[in-house]
Design a protein around this motif. Structure first.
Motif, PDB file in Angstrom:
ATOM      1  N   ILE A   6       0.882  -1.173   0.000  1.00 26.94           N
ATOM      2  CA  ILE A   6       0.000   0.000   0.000  1.00 26.94           C
ATOM      3  C   ILE A   6       0.916   1.219   0.000  1.00 26.94           C
ATOM      4  N   THR A   7       1.094   1.835  -1.152  1.00 29.00           N
ATOM      5  CA  THR A   7       2.056   2.930  -1.269  1.00 29.00           C
ATOM      6  C   THR A   7       1.586   4.200  -0.576  1.00 29.00           C
ATOM      7  N   GLN A   8       0.267   4.356  -0.464  1.00 29.40           N
ATOM      8  CA  GLN A   8      -0.344   5.449   0.292  1.00 29.40           C
ATOM      9  C   GLN A   8      -1.827   5.132   0.380  1.00 29.40           C
ATOM     10  N   GLY A  38      -5.846 -14.960   0.267  1.00 31.71           N
ATOM     11  CA  GLY A  38      -7.234 -14.536   0.140  1.00 31.71           C
ATOM     12  C   GLY A  38      -7.383 -13.034   0.326  1.00 31.71           C
ATOM     13  N   ILE A  39      -8.425 -12.487  -0.293  1.00 32.19           N
ATOM     14  CA  ILE A  39      -8.735 -11.055  -0.184  1.00 32.19           C
ATOM     15  C   ILE A  39     -10.011 -10.900   0.635  1.00 32.19           C
ATOM     16  N   ASN A  40      -9.989  -9.926   1.548  1.00 27.98           N
ATOM     17  CA  ASN A  40     -11.119  -9.688   2.435  1.00 27.98           C
ATOM     18  C   ASN A  40     -11.385  -8.195   2.563  1.00 27.98           C
ATOM     19  N   ARG A  41     -12.598  -7.859   3.001  1.00 28.75           N
ATOM     20  CA  ARG A  41     -12.957  -6.440   3.121  1.00 28.75           C
ATOM     21  C   ARG A  41     -12.050  -5.655   4.071  1.00 28.75           C
ATOM     22  N   PRO A  42     -11.540  -6.245   5.150  1.00 29.03           N
ATOM     23  CA  PRO A  42     -10.584  -5.479   5.961  1.00 29.03           C
ATOM     24  C   PRO A  42      -9.349  -5.037   5.174  1.00 29.03           C
ATOM     25  N   ASP A  43      -8.946  -5.813   4.163  1.00 30.36           N
ATOM     26  CA  ASP A  43      -7.819  -5.392   3.320  1.00 30.36           C
ATOM     27  C   ASP A  43      -8.156  -4.102   2.578  1.00 30.36           C
ATOM     28  N   GLN A  46      -8.068  -1.267   5.036  1.00 28.29           N
ATOM     29  CA  GLN A  46      -6.685  -0.894   5.343  1.00 28.29           C
ATOM     30  C   GLN A  46      -6.075  -0.083   4.203  1.00 28.29           C
ATOM     31  N   ARG A  47      -6.342  -0.497   2.970  1.00 24.11           N
ATOM     32  CA  ARG A  47      -5.821   0.239   1.805  1.00 24.11           C
ATOM     33  C   ARG A  47      -6.316   1.682   1.786  1.00 24.11           C
ATOM     34  N   LYS A  48      -7.542   1.903   2.210  1.00 25.43           N
ATOM     35  CA  LYS A  48      -8.119   3.249   2.226  1.00 25.43           C
ATOM     36  C   LYS A  48      -7.651   4.081   3.412  1.00 25.43           C
ATOM     37  N   GLY A  49      -6.944   3.445   4.351  1.00 27.12           N
ATOM     38  CA  GLY A  49      -6.495   4.159   5.538  1.00 27.12           C
ATOM     39  C   GLY A  49      -7.476   4.141   6.679  1.00 27.12           C
ATOM     40  N   ASN A  50      -8.517   3.284   6.585  1.00 25.29           N
ATOM     41  CA  ASN A  50      -9.579   3.258   7.587  1.00 25.29           C
ATOM     42  C   ASN A  50      -9.452   2.119   8.590  1.00 25.29           C
TER      43      ASN A  50
END
Length: 327
Positions: A6-8, A38-43, A46-50
């Motif tokens: 996650i670069t930012q 696996g990909i999950n909604r918390p990922d 986290q990517r959005k900074g939330n």
């Protein structure tokens, strides 16, 4: 190793494939060569900074579940050996070619499953077991309502509860998704875009309501959930996609003797997660090995296309799990 960084904080394109050092591992950990994650909604959060990761987790490499082969073992490891095939719940860092994991959070990959299928299991299976059966105390013969039936959590909850002797109802947003959920074992899937799920649940249960509800929606679903519960019913919250601030009729809670609870899994300690792993291996892994419960994979993306995988997750058009391939 290659890792998705996650670069930012921002949209999916902030996910970039970069070089990083192979992670260190402690005496009670194994190092896993990751074949799939696996990909999950918390990922996404986290990517959005939330959704900041715990301090002990990699801060810019997301990923909560992996499958692969053990390549190194810590000095205190007693169960796993180099070359063992495992899937694991991790605190972060799963979107990478290598990931270190506490011994107790690993589970053997059932022989009939691929790495891709195994990588789709840990996050949802740990979450469902912990919230439906531990916190929600769902008993054989009782009824369960799970929202988002075609999501990873929904697919897992439907199969797990049906296999253990429960009647399961669910909600979904299209007729296709509703049909899929019913084919998976749900007694009834309710299209929340065309029907009021509370009214439908009360019709289906002769106005008694269901025993347990697992909800990832929150917001205006909350009062409807409480009205959909039977006496002594349990509402278990695992996310608040429609908002955390709600109006609750406390007199209803008292009249029906309801329990409202919830949890977040990522921040729990290794001992807690190890206990869940033990319950899963005892009660659920034989059902995976026999094919009574099956992984449901929507799409597999090469690791380099992590941004596209996140776009699919955010579209909510998927049915089942989304997986990254690191092989």
């Amino acid at each position: 190793m290659k890792a998705i960084i996650i670069t930012q904080p921002g949209p999916p394109d902030v996910l970039q494939l970069q070089d990083r050092p192979i992670p260190a591992y402690h005496a009670n950990e194994v190092l896993v060569k990751v074949y799939a994650a696996g990909i999950n909604r918390p990922d996404v959060a986290q990517r959005k900074g939330n959704y900041p990761p715990p301090a002990s987790a990699p801060q810019d490499i997301p990923g909560l579940e992996i499958a692969g082969i053990v390549t190194e073992v810590g000095a205190e490891i007693t169960r796993w050996k180099v070359g063992g095939k495992v899937c694991a719940l991790v605190i972060g860092g799963g979107y990478a070619e290598y990931c270190s994991v506490p011994e107790g959070q690993c589970l053997p990959i059932p022989g009939n499953l691929s790495f891709t299928e195994a990588a789709s299991l840990p996050e949802t299976f740990f979450t469902v077991w912990s919230n439906v059966f531990d916190r929600g105390k769902l008993q054989p013969g009782e009824s369960l309502l799970v929202h988002g039936g075609s999501s990873g959590i929904g697919v897992t909850a439907i199969q797990m509860a049906v296999a253990l002797g429960n009647t399961v109802y669910t909600t979904a947003g299209t007729e296709e998704k509703c049909k899929f959920c019913e084919n998976l074992g749900a007694a009834k899937a309710i299209n929340y875009k065309t029907q009021n799920f509370k009214d439908e649940i009360l019709k289906l249960t002769n106005n008694k309501g269901v025993n347990v509800i697992v909800d990832m929606i929150g917001g205006d679903y909350t009062p409807l959930n409480l009205q959909s519960l039977a006496d002594e019913g349990r509402l278990v919250m695992i996310n608040t996609m429609k908002g955390k601030d709600v109006n609750v009729d406390l007199s209803l809670v008292m009249r029906k003797r309801l329990d409202i609870t919830g949890s977040m899994l990522r921040s729990r300690d290794v001992a807690f997660k190890t206990a869940i792993a033990g319950d899963l291996e005892k009660h659920i892994w034989p059902l995976l090995a026999s094919g009574k419960i099956k992984p449901v994979i929507c799409k597999v993306f090469p690791a380099s296309e992590a941004a596209e995988a996140h776009r699919l997750m955010e579209s909510s058009e998927h049915i089942g799990k989304i997986v990254l391939d690191f092989s």
